[in-house]
Design a protein around this motif. Structure first.
Motif, PDB file in Angstrom:
ATOM      1  N   PHE A  80     -29.986 -20.785   4.750  1.00 38.40           N
ATOM      2  CA  PHE A  80     -30.229 -21.259   6.111  1.00 38.40           C
ATOM      3  C   PHE A  80     -31.700 -21.084   6.493  1.00 38.40           C
ATOM      4  N   ALA A  81     -32.270 -19.961   6.083  1.00 42.96           N
ATOM      5  CA  ALA A  81     -33.675 -19.689   6.393  1.00 42.96           C
ATOM      6  C   ALA A  81     -34.592 -20.736   5.762  1.00 42.96           C
ATOM      7  N   GLU A  82     -34.388 -20.985   4.475  1.00 44.10           N
ATOM      8  CA  GLU A  82     -35.230 -21.959   3.769  1.00 44.10           C
ATOM      9  C   GLU A  82     -35.130 -23.339   4.411  1.00 44.10           C
ATOM     10  N   GLU A  83     -33.919 -23.720   4.792  1.00 41.78           N
ATOM     11  CA  GLU A  83     -33.714 -25.030   5.421  1.00 41.78           C
ATOM     12  C   GLU A  83     -34.404 -25.126   6.769  1.00 41.78           C
ATOM     13  N   SER A  84     -34.689 -23.968   7.382  1.00 43.33           N
ATOM     14  CA  SER A  84     -35.283 -23.942   8.722  1.00 43.33           C
ATOM     15  C   SER A  84     -36.762 -23.578   8.705  1.00 43.33           C
ATOM     16  N   GLY A  85     -37.361 -23.514   7.508  1.00 40.36           N
ATOM     17  CA  GLY A  85     -38.785 -23.228   7.424  1.00 40.36           C
ATOM     18  C   GLY A  85     -39.123 -21.754   7.468  1.00 40.36           C
ATOM     19  N   LEU A  86     -38.159 -20.901   7.106  1.00 38.66           N
ATOM     20  CA  LEU A  86     -38.379 -19.462   7.082  1.00 38.66           C
ATOM     21  C   LEU A  86     -38.300 -18.938   5.661  1.00 38.66           C
ATOM     22  N   ILE A  87     -38.983 -17.836   5.413  1.00 38.19           N
ATOM     23  CA  ILE A  87     -38.980 -17.191   4.104  1.00 38.19           C
ATOM     24  C   ILE A  87     -38.334 -15.816   4.252  1.00 38.19           C
ATOM     25  N   PHE A  88     -37.432 -15.476   3.345  1.00 39.96           N
ATOM     26  CA  PHE A  88     -36.846 -14.137   3.331  1.00 39.96           C
ATOM     27  C   PHE A  88     -37.863 -13.171   2.746  1.00 39.96           C
ATOM     28  N   LYS A  89     -38.252 -12.164   3.551  1.00 39.98           N
ATOM     29  CA  LYS A  89     -39.301 -11.230   3.136  1.00 39.98           C
ATOM     30  C   LYS A  89     -38.733  -9.979   2.474  1.00 39.98           C
ATOM     31  N   ARG A  90     -37.797  -9.321   3.168  1.00 40.93           N
ATOM     32  CA  ARG A  90     -37.235  -8.110   2.564  1.00 40.93           C
ATOM     33  C   ARG A  90     -36.003  -7.633   3.327  1.00 40.93           C
ATOM     34  N   MET A  91     -35.311  -6.699   2.695  1.00 35.93           N
ATOM     35  CA  MET A  91     -34.113  -6.097   3.255  1.00 35.93           C
ATOM     36  C   MET A  91     -34.362  -4.600   3.393  1.00 35.93           C
ATOM     37  N   VAL A  92     -34.029  -4.052   4.562  1.00 38.02           N
ATOM     38  CA  VAL A  92     -34.245  -2.635   4.842  1.00 38.02           C
ATOM     39  C   VAL A  92     -32.890  -1.968   5.020  1.00 38.02           C
ATOM     40  N   ASP A  93     -32.612  -0.959   4.214  1.00 37.74           N
ATOM     41  CA  ASP A  93     -31.369  -0.207   4.365  1.00 37.74           C
ATOM     42  C   ASP A  93     -31.400   0.605   5.655  1.00 37.74           C
ATOM     43  N   MET A  94     -30.276   0.588   6.379  1.00 33.30           N
ATOM     44  CA  MET A  94     -30.172   1.243   7.673  1.00 33.30           C
ATOM     45  C   MET A  94     -28.979   2.205   7.657  1.00 33.30           C
ATOM     46  N   PRO A  95     -28.890   3.079   8.654  1.00 33.86           N
ATOM     47  CA  PRO A  95     -27.738   3.988   8.724  1.00 33.86           C
ATOM     48  C   PRO A  95     -26.405   3.224   8.846  1.00 33.86           C
ATOM     49  N   ALA A  96     -25.324   3.929   8.535  1.00 37.33           N
ATOM     50  CA  ALA A  96     -23.953   3.406   8.686  1.00 37.33           C
ATOM     51  C   ALA A  96     -23.716   2.135   7.874  1.00 37.33           C
ATOM     52  N   ASN A  97     -24.375   2.035   6.701  1.00 37.87           N
ATOM     53  CA  ASN A  97     -24.156   0.933   5.763  1.00 37.87           C
ATOM     54  C   ASN A  97     -24.533  -0.436   6.322  1.00 37.87           C
ATOM     55  N   ASN A  98     -25.515  -0.441   7.218  1.00 34.39           N
ATOM     56  CA  ASN A  98     -26.047  -1.687   7.744  1.00 34.39           C
ATOM     57  C   ASN A  98     -27.412  -1.972   7.127  1.00 34.39           C
ATOM     58  N   LYS A  99     -27.926  -3.159   7.412  1.00 34.33           N
ATOM     59  CA  LYS A  99     -29.233  -3.548   6.890  1.00 34.33           C
ATOM     60  C   LYS A  99     -29.986  -4.370   7.931  1.00 34.33           C
ATOM     61  N   CYS A 100     -31.304  -4.291   7.868  1.00 31.59           N
ATOM     62  CA  CYS A 100     -32.160  -5.228   8.591  1.00 31.59           C
ATOM     63  C   CYS A 100     -32.694  -6.243   7.583  1.00 31.59           C
ATOM     64  N   LEU A 101     -32.548  -7.496   7.900  1.00 31.74           N
ATOM     65  CA  LEU A 101     -33.109  -8.572   7.084  1.00 31.74           C
ATOM     66  C   LEU A 101     -34.309  -9.146   7.831  1.00 31.74           C
ATOM     67  N   ILE A 102     -35.410  -9.284   7.127  1.00 27.60           N
ATOM     68  CA  ILE A 102     -36.646  -9.731   7.757  1.00 27.60           C
ATOM     69  C   ILE A 102     -37.045 -11.078   7.160  1.00 27.60           C
ATOM     70  N   PHE A 103     -37.217 -12.062   8.038  1.00 30.92           N
ATOM     71  CA  PHE A 103     -37.612 -13.405   7.664  1.00 30.92           C
ATOM     72  C   PHE A 103     -38.921 -13.745   8.365  1.00 30.92           C
ATOM     73  N   GLN A 104     -39.711 -14.584   7.732  1.00 32.23           N
ATOM     74  CA  GLN A 104     -40.986 -15.003   8.326  1.00 32.23           C
ATOM     75  C   GLN A 104     -41.081 -16.518   8.322  1.00 32.23           C
ATOM     76  N   LYS A 105     -41.524 -17.071   9.446  1.00 26.13           N
ATOM     77  CA  LYS A 105     -41.711 -18.517   9.503  1.00 26.13           C
ATOM     78  C   LYS A 105     -42.924 -18.915   8.676  1.00 26.13           C
ATOM     79  N   ARG A 106     -42.803 -20.013   7.994  1.00 26.26           N
ATOM     80  CA  ARG A 106     -43.903 -20.500   7.166  1.00 26.26           C
ATOM     81  C   ARG A 106     -45.121 -20.849   8.021  1.00 26.26           C
ATOM     82  N   SER A 107     -46.279 -20.795   7.421  1.00 26.76           N
ATOM     83  CA  SER A 107     -47.498 -21.204   8.112  1.00 26.76           C
ATOM     84  C   SER A 107     -47.474 -22.710   8.336  1.00 26.76           C
ATOM     85  N   SER A 108     -48.225 -23.155   9.334  1.00 26.72           N
ATOM     86  CA  SER A 108     -48.355 -24.601   9.557  1.00 26.72           C
ATOM     87  C   SER A 108     -49.074 -25.221   8.371  1.00 26.72           C
ATOM     88  N   VAL A 109     -48.631 -26.401   8.021  1.00 27.57           N
ATOM     89  CA  VAL A 109     -49.260 -27.114   6.883  1.00 27.57           C
ATOM     90  C   VAL A 109     -50.539 -27.770   7.371  1.00 27.57           C
TER      91      VAL A 109
END
Length: 206
Positions: free
Chosen positions: A177-206
């Motif tokens: 979904f991110a790629e289709e919307s112009g975003l790049i998946f940057k990284r995944m951060v492990d969080m307490p209680a078996n959760n995660k933060c997913l970090i996406f970044q919008k691509r630069s303007s062409v």
């Protein structure tokens, strides 16, 4: 005001992730999609006074709770909540401007909504974020088709029994979904209680 125990537990760990991504000095504008009770928004606003926060929700009870938190805490850098349904096109999201936000945050929504909401979240982020700006999602996820630990497997099964359209999403689907919307998946951060933060970044303007 609604008091969500999970929000009380996870607000500081999520804030720590945000602080590593947004510096304490430069002004910024952030959108929280599916703000729930409002606990996160006012907590983040207190700790990051350089950021103007725009909360949102679709349920009337939650919208009222967010406004009550804003009033009770007297935060000056939180706007009144918008009624936003992520399953609908971003053009219906209260007149928000394209390429306007430095950050979009979405906490514990993806697994308790239909997949259309998740797809809409990414499409909206692709339109509303500035180039190089960030989307952070938080919650439990499957990774490469695997859910761990057993408590998350049980949680996923309970969600699907309540609503077949709910359940833990695989990170690979979100990356698509991110790629289709112009975003790049940057990284995944492990969080307490078996959760995660997913970090996406919008691509630069062409």
């Amino acid at each position: 005001m609604i008091v969500a125990p999970a929000a009380e537990r996870n607000k500081d760990p999520i804030l720590n992730v945000i602080k590593h991504l947004i510096g304490p000095g430069a002004p910024a504008v952030a959108l929280e999609l599916a703000s729930g009770s409002g606990q996160h928004t006012v907590h983040f606003a207190h700790s990051l006074p350089n950021v103007v926060w725009q909360p949102s929700e679709v349920e009337e009870r939650s919208l009222e709770s967010i406004s009550a938190y804003i009033a009770a805490t007297r935060v000056e850098n939180v706007k009144q909540p918008l009624n936003i349904d992520c399953s609908q096109s971003w053009e219906t999201w209260g007149g928000l401007k394209q390429n306007f936000f430095d950050l979009i945050v979405n906490i514990n929504m993806i697994h308790i909504t239909e997949i259309k909401c998740t797809e809409g979240l990414f499409k909206g982020a692709g339109q509303l974020l500035k180039p190089n700006a960030l989307l952070i999602t938080y919650g439990p996820y499957a990774v490469n088709g695997v859910i761990t630990p057993q408590s998350n497997i049980d949680f996923d099964l309970s969600l699907r029994k309540r609503n077949p359209g709910w359940g833990l999403r695989d990170v690979s689907i979100l990356q698509k979904f991110a790629e289709e919307s112009g975003l790049i998946f940057k990284r995944m951060v492990d969080m307490p209680a078996n959760n995660k933060c997913l970090i996406f970044q919008k691509r630069s303007s062409v």
